[in-house]
Design a protein around this motif. Structure first.
Motif, mmCIF file in Angstrom:
data_model
loop_
_atom_site.group_PDB
_atom_site.id
_atom_site.type_symbol
_atom_site.label_atom_id
_atom_site.label_comp_id
_atom_site.label_asym_id
_atom_site.label_seq_id
_atom_site.Cartn_x
_atom_site.Cartn_y
_atom_site.Cartn_z
ATOM 1 N N VAL A 127 9.977 9.539 3.068
ATOM 2 C CA VAL A 127 10.175 10.996 3.091
ATOM 3 C C VAL A 127 11.560 11.312 3.654
ATOM 4 O O VAL A 127 12.314 12.121 3.098
ATOM 5 C CB VAL A 127 9.059 11.689 3.915
ATOM 6 C CG1 VAL A 127 9.367 13.170 4.115
ATOM 7 C CG2 VAL A 127 7.704 11.520 3.225
ATOM 8 N N GLN A 128 11.913 10.636 4.744
ATOM 9 C CA GLN A 128 13.218 10.836 5.398
ATOM 10 C C GLN A 128 14.364 10.495 4.450
ATOM 11 O O GLN A 128 15.375 11.191 4.397
ATOM 12 C CB GLN A 128 13.287 9.941 6.648
ATOM 13 C CG GLN A 128 14.541 10.102 7.477
ATOM 14 C CD GLN A 128 14.519 11.374 8.295
ATOM 15 O OE1 GLN A 128 13.454 11.954 8.505
ATOM 16 N NE2 GLN A 128 15.675 11.827 8.738
ATOM 17 N N ALA A 129 14.187 9.421 3.683
ATOM 18 C CA ALA A 129 15.249 8.945 2.794
ATOM 19 C C ALA A 129 15.280 9.695 1.465
ATOM 20 O O ALA A 129 16.119 9.406 0.618
ATOM 21 C CB ALA A 129 15.060 7.441 2.541
ATOM 22 N N THR A 177 -0.219 1.101 11.193
ATOM 23 C CA THR A 177 1.002 1.868 11.469
ATOM 24 C C THR A 177 2.111 1.630 10.447
ATOM 25 O O THR A 177 2.832 2.558 10.073
ATOM 26 C CB THR A 177 1.516 1.545 12.883
ATOM 27 O OG1 THR A 177 0.439 1.771 13.804
ATOM 28 C CG2 THR A 177 2.683 2.417 13.264
ATOM 29 N N VAL A 178 2.232 0.388 9.993
ATOM 30 C CA VAL A 178 3.283 0.054 9.022
ATOM 31 C C VAL A 178 3.215 0.974 7.798
ATOM 32 O O VAL A 178 4.260 1.377 7.263
ATOM 33 C CB VAL A 178 3.145 -1.423 8.599
ATOM 34 C CG1 VAL A 178 4.159 -1.787 7.529
ATOM 35 C CG2 VAL A 178 3.256 -2.347 9.806
ATOM 36 N N ILE A 179 2.014 1.339 7.381
ATOM 37 C CA ILE A 179 1.864 2.186 6.184
ATOM 38 C C ILE A 179 2.517 3.544 6.421
ATOM 39 O O ILE A 179 3.352 3.997 5.633
ATOM 40 C CB ILE A 179 0.381 2.414 5.822
ATOM 41 C CG1 ILE A 179 -0.364 1.098 5.669
ATOM 42 C CG2 ILE A 179 0.251 3.257 4.560
ATOM 43 C CD1 ILE A 179 -1.879 1.275 5.541
ATOM 44 N N VAL A 180 2.124 4.208 7.518
ATOM 45 C CA VAL A 180 2.641 5.569 7.733
ATOM 46 C C VAL A 180 4.107 5.561 8.161
ATOM 47 O O VAL A 180 4.835 6.515 7.894
ATOM 48 C CB VAL A 180 1.755 6.374 8.721
ATOM 49 C CG1 VAL A 180 0.370 6.615 8.117
ATOM 50 C CG2 VAL A 180 1.646 5.735 10.080
ATOM 51 N N GLU A 181 4.538 4.459 8.797
ATOM 52 C CA GLU A 181 5.979 4.331 9.113
ATOM 53 C C GLU A 181 6.793 4.226 7.832
ATOM 54 O O GLU A 181 7.853 4.852 7.696
ATOM 55 C CB GLU A 181 6.223 3.070 9.948
ATOM 56 C CG GLU A 181 5.965 3.251 11.424
ATOM 57 C CD GLU A 181 6.176 1.954 12.208
ATOM 58 O OE1 GLU A 181 6.160 2.022 13.439
ATOM 59 O OE2 GLU A 181 6.346 0.871 11.593
ATOM 60 N N GLU A 182 6.300 3.437 6.906
ATOM 61 C CA GLU A 182 7.023 3.244 5.648
ATOM 62 C C GLU A 182 7.048 4.553 4.845
ATOM 63 O O GLU A 182 8.072 4.915 4.266
ATOM 64 C CB GLU A 182 6.367 2.104 4.850
ATOM 65 C CG GLU A 182 6.958 1.829 3.479
ATOM 66 C CD GLU A 182 8.414 1.345 3.497
ATOM 67 O OE1 GLU A 182 8.982 1.139 4.595
ATOM 68 O OE2 GLU A 182 8.988 1.215 2.406
ATOM 69 N N ALA A 191 0.834 -1.204 0.000
ATOM 70 C CA ALA A 191 0.000 0.000 0.000
ATOM 71 C C ALA A 191 0.868 1.252 0.000
ATOM 72 O O ALA A 191 0.636 2.194 -0.776
ATOM 73 C CB ALA A 191 -0.922 -0.005 1.220
ATOM 74 N N ALA A 192 1.886 1.273 0.864
ATOM 75 C CA ALA A 192 2.777 2.445 0.959
ATOM 76 C C ALA A 192 3.500 2.677 -0.365
ATOM 77 O O ALA A 192 3.695 3.822 -0.789
ATOM 78 C CB ALA A 192 3.776 2.256 2.100
ATOM 79 N N LYS A 193 3.878 1.591 -1.023
ATOM 80 C CA LYS A 193 4.568 1.710 -2.314
ATOM 81 C C LYS A 193 3.643 2.381 -3.340
ATOM 82 O O LYS A 193 4.074 3.268 -4.084
ATOM 83 C CB LYS A 193 4.995 0.314 -2.808
ATOM 84 C CG LYS A 193 5.790 0.317 -4.081
ATOM 85 C CD LYS A 193 7.163 0.940 -3.876
ATOM 86 C CE LYS A 193 7.826 1.295 -5.204
ATOM 87 N NZ LYS A 193 9.056 2.095 -4.990
#
Lengths: 390, 87
Positions: free
Chosen positions: A43-45, A33-38, A12-14
């Motif tokens: 964004v960080q990377a 949570t996994v979605i928004v963490e990913e 989903a995050a991809k």
């Protein structure tokens, strides 16, 4: 095209990354949570150019997302269960403002008793908020639906937010293969968002202002028309996607082995894919059973159900409950097919609070109806234990 | 100014964008001009822009939009504004 093998949430995050949202507001809640963490990691990377807002609650998540969307940018967020319930007021704000927000809700039971397991009562209890609701059964369907959802939400005739739902853990945390499109492919299918109105200091407007009874009803009517347009556009966009990329998961309803079927199971999300196994087994035993996998609950697929229901017995499996009424799919289906020739509707509540619903359970429910052991006017509770006389 | 084809409720800046709000008033401010020292505090404090400022810094009330909150009367250092009940 590459193939990704990962959990539903990562896939989903991809998909979200490839849709290039400009603002993501987030508050963590299991199991989304996994979605928004990913997405935060991306964004960080530097893999996703977006403003990532960590806010203090889900109510604020939707407030921030509405604010960002009203500036005319593409937005995304994700939630589950209590978090979705906490957003309730702002869900109305998003739809009445006609903001094309896309949100994933990973279906999880509401507490107390505290639970993190799958149950669709969370999203079903938001079905009157004016959000389009789509339910997915596989990681691949999630990937393809996210991309289609932005296109749908942003369409001139729709202009409504979309909630994509799928089952806690059985889909969100289960590894499945998914074919991933290239950025170029997604960009070609989903052009940059062009807002029809926006908050802009160079052209100052206010929105959410006072509205008198002289206009309020008409605003609701245009919203209703937006939903009606979505009924046409969901299958249209799905077909366009199929023509472009070769994958199709169904329109409002995915029809599985319906030819000559006398009985049609209606199920969604994880139970929707499990029901295909049950249908295959029942067919092998000579029973004429098919499946209508309910992909979309808002707008409700009334016309499709009337067509599918003609001369058939429908068996609605609900992993949700409106206490005092019954399963939502059961009741809305009965309402939709009222007067359809030869159509009967049976309803079962199954897997409430995350209890596993296997293909054997689904076959069991179907056989109860087929063998004349069920009452169409009484909602059945599948696999109910002794509650001590209460 | 660009007009949007919005499906939601949008309002554009203009005098009285929300209609004539003076009808909301229970008490109306009445200025005793003989006591006014033209300090303009009422004009500055009015949250609705309903205190009108003249060329000579004299003030008057725009009763079409004044909601009767009474801030002007409270802030006036000369007590030159009194709140009178509407008929």
């Amino acid at each position: 095209m590459t193939t990704m093998f990962d959990v539903g949430n990562k896939v989903a995050a991809k998909a979200v990354q490839l849709c290039r949202p400009e603002v993501i507001a987030a508050y963590p809640i299991t199991p989304q949570t996994v979605i928004v963490e990913e997405l935060a990691r991306m964004v960080q990377a530097g893999e996703l150019s977006a403003e990532y807002l960590c806010v203090e609650s889900e109510h604020s998540v939707m407030a921030a997302t509405c604010a960002a969307a009203s500036m005319g940018v593409r937005t995304f967020t994700a939630t589950s269960s209590q978090g979705l319930a906490f957003m309730h007021e702002m869900l109305h704000w998003a739809s009445l403002s006609r903001l094309p927000i896309v949100m994933i809700n990973v279906n999880r039971a509401l507490g107390p008793g505290w639970s993190i397991w799958v149950d669709e009562t969370d999203s079903m209890s938001q079905r009157d908020t004016g959000w389009i609701q789509i339910y997915c059964s596989t990681a691949q369907e999630i990937f393809d639906t996210v991309i289609q959802a932005f296109k749908l939400a942003e369409h001139r005739d729709v202009q409504l937010p979309v909630m994509i739902n799928y089952s806690a853990f059985t889909i969100s945390h289960t590894m499945m293969p998914a074919d991933i499109l290239s950025q170029e492919d997604v960009d070609a299918f989903l052009p940059a968002f062009e807002a029809y109105w926006r908050l802009d200091w160079r052209n100052p407007v206010t929105f959410g202002n006072v509205i008198s009874d002289e206009y309020a009803m008409e605003k609701r009517y245009t919203m209703y028309r937006g939903m009606e347009a979505a009924k046409q556009l969901i299958p249209e966009i799905a077909r366009e996607y199929e023509q472009t990329f070769g994958r199709y998961h169904g329109g409002l309803i995915e029809e599985y082995r319906l030819d000559d079927a006398e009985y049609v199971l209606l199920a969604m999300a994880a139970i929707g894919s499990e029901a295909k196994v049950a249908v295959d087994n029942l067919r092998d035993k000579g029973y004429k059973v098919g499946l209508g996998r309910m992909r979309v609950i808002r707008p409700f697929p009334d016309e499709e159900l009337r067509r599918i229901g003609k001369g058939r017995t429908l068996i609605a499996l609900d992993r949700n409950i409106s206490v005092g009424s019954g399963g939502v799919v059961y009741h809305e289906t009965r309402s939709a097919v009222l007067g359809v020739e030869g159509c009967k509707v049976y309803g079962y509540l199954a897997g409430i609070g995350g209890r596993d619903v296997t293909y054997e359970d689904i076959e069991g429910m179907a056989l109860k109806v087929i063998n004349g052991e069920a009452d169409p006017d009484v909602v059945g509770w599948w696999d109910l234990k002794d509650t001590g006389g209460k | 100014m660009e007009r949007y084809e919005a499906d939601t409720t949008i309002s554009y800046p203009c005098v009285g964008a929300a209609g004539k709000t003076g009808g909301w008033r229970d008490f109306k401010p009445v200025i005793d001009q003989s006591n006014c020292i033209k300090c303009l505090r009422c004009w500055a404090y009015c949250p609705e822009g309903a205190v009108l400022r003249g060329e000579d810094d004299s003030v008057s009330i725009d009763y079409d939009y004044c909601k009767g909150c009474g801030i002007c009367a409270r802030e006036c250092p000369k007590k030159a504004i009194t709140m009178e009940r509407e008929d």
